[in-house]
Design a protein around this motif. Structure first.
Motif, mmCIF file in Angstrom:
data_model
loop_
_atom_site.group_PDB
_atom_site.id
_atom_site.type_symbol
_atom_site.label_atom_id
_atom_site.label_comp_id
_atom_site.label_asym_id
_atom_site.label_seq_id
_atom_site.Cartn_x
_atom_site.Cartn_y
_atom_site.Cartn_z
ATOM 1 N N PRO A 450 0.833 -1.206 0.000
ATOM 2 C CA PRO A 450 0.000 0.000 0.000
ATOM 3 C C PRO A 450 0.862 1.249 0.000
ATOM 4 C CG PRO A 450 0.042 -1.004 2.184
ATOM 5 C CD PRO A 450 0.721 -1.962 1.252
ATOM 6 N N PRO A 451 0.297 2.399 -0.456
ATOM 7 C CA PRO A 451 1.080 3.620 -0.592
ATOM 8 C C PRO A 451 1.736 4.074 0.700
ATOM 9 C CG PRO A 451 -1.015 3.828 -1.735
ATOM 10 C CD PRO A 451 -1.087 2.572 -0.959
ATOM 11 N N ASP A 452 1.063 3.905 1.857
ATOM 12 C CA ASP A 452 1.660 4.446 3.075
ATOM 13 C C ASP A 452 2.928 3.711 3.463
ATOM 14 O OD1 ASP A 452 0.116 2.159 3.699
ATOM 15 O OD2 ASP A 452 0.137 2.736 5.813
ATOM 16 N N ARG A 453 3.120 2.473 2.965
ATOM 17 C CA ARG A 453 4.335 1.731 3.285
ATOM 18 C C ARG A 453 5.537 2.240 2.507
ATOM 19 N NH1 ARG A 453 4.100 -0.582 8.091
ATOM 20 N NH2 ARG A 453 2.073 -1.563 8.383
ATOM 21 N N LEU A 454 5.295 3.085 1.520
ATOM 22 C CA LEU A 454 6.413 3.645 0.760
ATOM 23 C C LEU A 454 7.057 4.805 1.490
ATOM 24 C CD1 LEU A 454 4.839 3.572 -2.799
ATOM 25 C CD2 LEU A 454 6.412 1.916 -1.786
ATOM 26 N N GLN A 455 6.397 5.320 2.550
ATOM 27 C CA GLN A 455 6.973 6.419 3.305
ATOM 28 C C GLN A 455 8.073 5.861 4.187
ATOM 29 O OE1 GLN A 455 6.144 9.387 2.673
ATOM 30 N NE2 GLN A 455 4.298 9.059 1.460
ATOM 31 N N LEU A 625 6.769 2.993 11.852
ATOM 32 C CA LEU A 625 5.600 2.224 11.457
ATOM 33 C C LEU A 625 5.708 0.798 11.987
ATOM 34 C CD1 LEU A 625 5.322 3.346 7.744
ATOM 35 C CD2 LEU A 625 3.848 4.050 9.630
ATOM 36 N N ARG A 626 4.636 0.235 12.428
ATOM 37 C CA ARG A 626 4.642 -1.139 12.912
ATOM 38 C C ARG A 626 4.879 -2.082 11.737
ATOM 39 N NH1 ARG A 626 0.380 -3.654 17.258
ATOM 40 N NH2 ARG A 626 1.484 -5.638 17.594
ATOM 41 N N PRO A 627 5.764 -3.034 11.878
ATOM 42 C CA PRO A 627 6.074 -3.904 10.734
ATOM 43 C C PRO A 627 4.864 -4.690 10.254
ATOM 44 C CG PRO A 627 7.730 -4.116 12.452
ATOM 45 C CD PRO A 627 6.605 -3.327 13.037
ATOM 46 N N PRO A 628 4.785 -4.941 8.960
ATOM 47 C CA PRO A 628 3.687 -5.753 8.422
ATOM 48 C C PRO A 628 3.728 -7.179 8.954
ATOM 49 C CG PRO A 628 4.802 -4.536 6.679
ATOM 50 C CD PRO A 628 5.655 -4.408 7.890
ATOM 51 N N SER A 629 2.564 -7.717 9.256
ATOM 52 C CA SER A 629 2.445 -9.117 9.667
ATOM 53 C C SER A 629 1.075 -9.614 9.234
ATOM 54 C CB SER A 629 2.612 -9.268 11.174
ATOM 55 O OG SER A 629 1.550 -8.645 11.859
ATOM 56 N N ALA A 630 0.966 -10.923 9.077
ATOM 57 C CA ALA A 630 -0.306 -11.503 8.617
ATOM 58 C C ALA A 630 -1.431 -11.241 9.619
ATOM 59 C CB ALA A 630 -0.132 -13.000 8.386
ATOM 60 N N ALA A 631 -1.103 -11.232 10.901
ATOM 61 C CA ALA A 631 -2.135 -11.056 11.914
ATOM 62 C C ALA A 631 -2.783 -9.678 11.847
ATOM 63 C CB ALA A 631 -1.531 -11.281 13.299
ATOM 64 N N LEU A 632 -2.044 -8.667 11.372
ATOM 65 C CA LEU A 632 -2.573 -7.300 11.336
ATOM 66 C C LEU A 632 -3.041 -6.876 9.948
ATOM 67 C CD1 LEU A 632 0.142 -5.558 13.551
ATOM 68 C CD2 LEU A 632 -2.118 -6.363 14.260
ATOM 69 N N ASP A 635 -5.795 -6.615 3.939
ATOM 70 C CA ASP A 635 -5.928 -6.965 2.522
ATOM 71 C C ASP A 635 -5.715 -8.470 2.357
ATOM 72 O OD1 ASP A 635 -5.827 -5.949 -0.457
ATOM 73 O OD2 ASP A 635 -4.184 -7.394 -0.224
ATOM 74 N N PRO A 636 -6.658 -9.199 1.750
ATOM 75 C CA PRO A 636 -6.538 -10.667 1.667
ATOM 76 C C PRO A 636 -5.297 -11.129 0.913
ATOM 77 C CG PRO A 636 -8.775 -9.947 1.133
ATOM 78 C CD PRO A 636 -7.943 -8.711 1.198
ATOM 79 N N CYS A 641 0.178 -13.465 1.210
ATOM 80 C CA CYS A 641 1.624 -13.356 0.949
ATOM 81 C C CYS A 641 2.416 -13.361 2.246
ATOM 82 C CB CYS A 641 1.917 -12.075 0.168
ATOM 83 S SG CYS A 641 1.364 -12.100 -1.540
ATOM 84 N N LEU A 642 1.909 -12.636 3.248
ATOM 85 C CA LEU A 642 2.614 -12.580 4.524
ATOM 86 C C LEU A 642 2.559 -13.922 5.247
ATOM 87 C CD1 LEU A 642 1.463 -9.045 5.687
ATOM 88 C CD2 LEU A 642 3.840 -9.770 5.353
ATOM 89 N N GLU A 643 1.458 -14.644 5.138
ATOM 90 C CA GLU A 643 1.375 -15.970 5.763
ATOM 91 C C GLU A 643 2.400 -16.921 5.150
ATOM 92 O OE1 GLU A 643 -3.405 -16.009 6.919
ATOM 93 O OE2 GLU A 643 -2.676 -16.963 5.075
#
Length: 987
Positions: A450-455, A625-632, A635-636, A641-643
């Protein structure tokens, strides 16, 4: 049987009240054992009449480790001439020779030469008087100003107690200065340092049924003194020999029967090929290599801390031998596998084999709280240089730490040229798996980021909700004005800091280091440049969870209390940036670097690094920013992908490996003392072998590997083929496999050694090719018994069998003895690889760091898979000369002492396996006649059938038991066979 010997009804001088008089069947068993010894295989001599000593020379009784001054202790080797050069001579030079030398001999005592020491002084022999004098126990006290430091006193007392070994003086001249060029011209002409001497294969006499060039070389030497090769060993003996040599296991009765029935001329050659293709070949020959690299899975010393995942290196070596990895590639991977452009990946485990190989450097012992971390650093690298020199080059490089080598053309400058290379390399415990599958998953994830992750800037909680960003803070506080900025992590931070792992991959985003920017599951490590401690505090501004920051002082990895515990700090406070403060006031002037570790899942982020004289005040507000994880993730597609990524990141293989640090030269240590520095020495290889200097910005290990396999390749090849020869004959062509220098022994067959080394290189450094060449030779296949016709002449002209007029009788090593017992009993688990099994420990094996005792039979695994814990080696192994893993041991001691017979008779492992063997016989042959069952036992144990006398003795023995105790009777008989010399030796 009335004269059968009996076990004493007392053990350990009667101090064990639980020991009772053995039952009559056991006492009778010992009597039968004596009969079997006379008939079949003896506890005092071997059936075929050979000496029970292994290979070529008598061995002294094994010393009691508890009392012998020469017994290896933790962090110490044997007290020998090398021990003198590395540990004793520097103390004598520093503490004694100012007053006791050839020009100024106070009290008539000279301690600058061996002759002067042996001559003694006015008060008597130095060997007798020095222990009392050094401990200040009499009227004469030395040094007069006070006792030596305890560490130095212990070294001297241990040396004196061992008889004060001191090498012969090379010349009466003074020790050359380590800062001056080395001028040992005669030493440079030593045979081992020369190019190959291309000599033709001696002509084979007509009518001689040999074709192998090895036999031509050996036969030429024998015939020159009137000897000949012994007749070929019988097929059963030969099969048992080659099985143990190549795979370390006995042939089964079925395999023996098939070979005896195969009359085809190439029957033996096909056996050799099958054994070399066996996965157990790698297990057998990896163990030989592990002896050279002081392999262990703990660090030893007080608490015997684990070396995490060291066993993966053991499995790497097994795989390398099984794959017949060319030896030059094998060495290149271990020296600089992390720097290779074409790393190898194991298709089964996915591990980076080339990277994993560099664990070789980190298998030494280590101290968790050294008082002097700089000296500890010097000692650890000294061990690395020592093992590198002996294992690969066959040279005692460690003897050049304090002064120019006394015997070989190795100046101290060469030692410190190597020291600089290793001091510029760093320890890394991390992911060794293939990164490419994870990279593909990350690329899929990035495609839908997502766009906000590019910041890439840090954000406040309010700004995070609104999607706005806040620029990095400017250093304007009063504390910052008083402190020294080290790193603000601008766009060019990667040019100075070493980023490792996918969590910090460049394509994952720019900006300050953040190991969770793409996903929390990823792992990463970040290491700073080396710096000299000049301020009291190192201050880092960090955020993160389940991560760690460590300050690595003088390369010290075992960061523990009571001294160094504050150098490791957890990062587990979350997304907010906070100050992390290291207090460095104890170590001014010492080199150090800082590392941030994220072993996943978790993350770290760092924005600033400062040196300061006061700690900072708390600052809040900035967050990542909190790191991406499948639990949070909502977006399906991204969640899927994260799982997948998180699943792939679990249980990734990790191991201790080497990582290049910033290159730097080391200054020469005067007399080996890192606190007395001489001139700077450029990094490089031995001056004996001219090679380009190290000019790269890294450590120089890549250049070191090139030099080892370039100008030094004749020596490297000679050393390794000599090791192969030794393990097939019990003695190398050079009897000192770890010392090819002037102080070692000369080769018995120099032309053959060079021919083998050339063949090795010409074959593409194929180890299996050399095995085929050696074990197919008539020299290898000859019997170990001397024909009567040449027995007297052989005793006169070749008493130690150096010319190889027969095969040498060899005893099984400790591990192979145990493996053979498991194979015969039917309990052997033949699975390959995997984590180690804890060894069985008796109640008497106690101490700090003692692990839980493992199962008595080690779960049936081969001995190479038993955990090697430096402070808790299995008693069975130590009784049979298992080498203490502290330095290279290219040739194990082979003792012949009563302790070994007692271990075979009393160790519960042998009792248990004898029981399993008897149960197996009853299960597989429930209705077999005694002769049939006994024949099966002899075929399994000795690869032969019992003689009529042995059948009669066994029958009498078994008849002493009532029918209801049949299993007990056969168990006792099985135990007797385990105790025979014929089981223990390879003829």
């Amino acid at each position: 049987m009335s004269s059968a010997p009996r076990l004493s009804n007392r053990r350990s001088h009667g101090k064990n009240p639980s020991w009772t008089r053995p039952s009559w069947p056991i006492r009778l068993g010992i009597g039968i054992l004596a009969s079997l010894c006379l008939l079949g295989g003896s506890l005092t001599e071997v059936k075929r009449g050979d000496s029970v000593q292994a290979a070529d020379e008598p061995r002294p009784p094994a010393a009691n480790p508890a009392t012998s001054p020469n017994a290896p202790l933790p962090s110490q080797g044997l007290v020998n001439e090398e021990y003198f050069e590395k540990k004793v001579r520097p103390i004598l030079v520093e503490r004694c020779q100012k007053c006791h030398n050839s020009q100024k001999a106070k009290g008539g005592l000279q301690l600058d030469s061996r002759a002067g020491f042996l001559r003694g002084g006015d008060s008597g022999p130095a060997l007798n008087l020095l222990p009392q004098v050094l401990q200040h126990n009499g009227d004469i006290r030395m040094p007069p100003q006070g006792k030596l430091p305890q560490s130095e006193l212990d070294i001297l007392l241990r040396w004196l107690a061992a008889g004060a070994p001191w090498p012969q003086d090379r010349s009466p001249s003074a020790t050359p200065s380590p800062s001056t060029p080395h001028t040992q011209t005669p030493a440079r002409t030593h045979w081992a340092f020369q190019p190959f001497q291309r000599s033709s294969v001696p002509p084979i006499p007509s009518g001689t049924p040999i074709q192998n060039p090895i036999d031509a070389f050996v036969l030429a030497r024998l015939q020159a003194v009137g000897l000949n090769l012994a007749p070929e060993a019988d097929k059963a003996t030969l099969l048992r020999r080659v099985y143990f040599d190549l795979i370390g296991l006995p042939p089964s009765p079925e395999e023996l029967d098939a070979f005896l029935k195969d009359s085809h001329p190439d029957a033996y050659d096909r056996v050799v090929d099958r054994l070399l293709a066996s996965p157990h070949y790698g297990e057998r020959w990896a163990r030989h290599w592990l002896d050279l690299v002081r392999y262990a899975e703990t660090y030893g010393h007080e608490f015997d801390f684990d070396i995490p995942d060291a066993w993966r290196y053991r499995d790497y070596v097994i795989r390398a031998f099984n794959a017949d990895l060319p030896y030059d590639r094998f060495l290149r991977e271990q020296i600089a596998g992390d720097l290779l452009d074409d790393p190898r990946y194991d298709p089964q485990t996915g591990s980076n084999e080339s990277l994993l190989a560099t664990a070789f450097w980190w298998l030494g012992d280590a101290v968790h709280s050294p008082v002097d971390s700089r000296m500890d650093f010097a000692d650890r690298i000294d061990n690395q240089i020592d093992v590198f020199g002996k294992a690969i080059l066959g040279l005692t490089l460690g003897c050049a730490r304090c002064h120019d080598h006394k015997f070989d053309p190795i100046p101290s400058r060469d030692y410190y040229a190597l020291f600089g290379i290793l001091a510029s390399s760093r320890f890394h415990y991390g992911d060794i798996g293939d990164p490419r599958p994870l990279e593909r998953l990350l690329n899929d994830l990035t495609a839908v980021r997502p766009p906000d992750r590019l910041q890439e800037h840090s954000v406040s909680s309010a700004a995070e909700r609104s999607g706005e960003t806040i620029p990095p803070p400017r250093p304007g506080s009063a504390w910052r004005m008083r402190s020294k900025a080290w790193e603000h992590f601008g766009a060019d931070w990667r040019q100075r800091w070493d980023a490792i792992g996918l969590g910090l991959r460049p394509v994952g985003g720019e900006g300050f280091p953040h190991s969770g920017r793409e996903a929390e599951a990823l792992s990463a490590a970040l290491r700073s440049p080396t710096f000299i401690i000049e301020h009291r505090y190192l201050v880092l501004r960090v955020a993160g969870r389940q991560a760690q920051a460590r300050l690595i002082l003088n390369g010290l990895q075992l960061i523990r209390d009571p001294i160094y515990g504050g150098l490791a700090k957890r990062i587990d406070h979350g997304e907010e940036f906070r100050w992390l403060v290291f207090d460095l006031h104890l170590w001014p002037g010492q080199p150090a670097y800082v590392e941030l570790l994220d072993n996943g899942p978790g993350y770290f982020a760092i924005r600033e690094a400062w040196f300061a004289d006061t700690p900072p005040a708390a600052e809040t507000g900035e967050r990542v920013l909190r790191p991406p994880s499948a639990a949070l993730e909502k977006d399906p597609h991204r969640r899927r992908c994260l799982e997948l990524l998180e699943a792939a990141c679990r249980n990734r293989p990790r191991a201790p490996v080497m990582r290049d640090g910033p290159g730097g030269n080391e200054r020469l240590f005067i007399r080996g003392n890192p606190r007395q520095l001489g001139p700077e020495v450029p990094r490089g290889f031995l001056s004996l072998f001219p090679a380009p200097p190290v000019t790269s910005s890294g450590s120089g290990r890549r250049e070191l590997a090139d030099a080892v396999l370039g100008p030094a390749r004749p020596l490297v090849a000679r050393v390794f083929v000599n090791r192969l020869w030794q393990h097939h004959f019990g003695r190398g062509l050079v009897a000192t496999p770890d010392d090819f220098g002037a102080h070692g022994e000369a080769p018995t067959h120099p032309e053959l050694l060079d021919w083998l080394a050339e063949q090795f290189i010409a074959s593409g450094w194929s180890i299996k090719h050399m095995h085929r060449l050696i074990v197919r030779s008539r020299t290898y296949r000859q019997a170990s018994q001397v024909p009567a016709a040449q027995a007297e002449l052989a005793r006169r002209v070749d008493p130690n069998n150096h010319l190889l007029h027969r095969q040498n009788l060899r005893r099984l090593e400790a591990e192979i003895l145990r493996d053979a017992v498991l194979a015969v009993s039917g309990r052997l688990d033949r699975r390959l690889g995997g984590p180690p099994v804890l060894p069985y420990l008796s109640e008497q094996q106690v101490g700090r760091g003692r692990p839980p005792s493992g199962p008595l039979d080690g779960q049936g695994r081969r001995s190479i898979y038993l955990a090697v814990r430096r402070n808790f080696l299995p008693a069975l192994f130590t009784a049979f000369d298992y080498p203490p893993p502290f330095t290279t041991v290219g040739r194990r001691s082979v003792s012949n002492v009563p302790t070994q017979a007692l271990v075979l008779w009393n160790n519960p492992f042998f009792h248990e396996q004898a029981r399993y063997w008897a149960e197996r016989l009853h299960r597989e042959q429930p209705h077999a006649l005694l002769e049939q069952r006994l024949q099966q036992m002899y075929l399994a144990a000795f690869a032969r059938r019992p003689t009529p006398e042995e059948v009669q003795a066994a029958r009498y023995f078994l008849q002493q038991f009532p029918p209801s105790e049949s299993l007990t009777a056969w168990t006792e008989l099985a135990h007797v066979l385990f105790n025979s010399k014929e089981f223990l030796f390879i003829p």
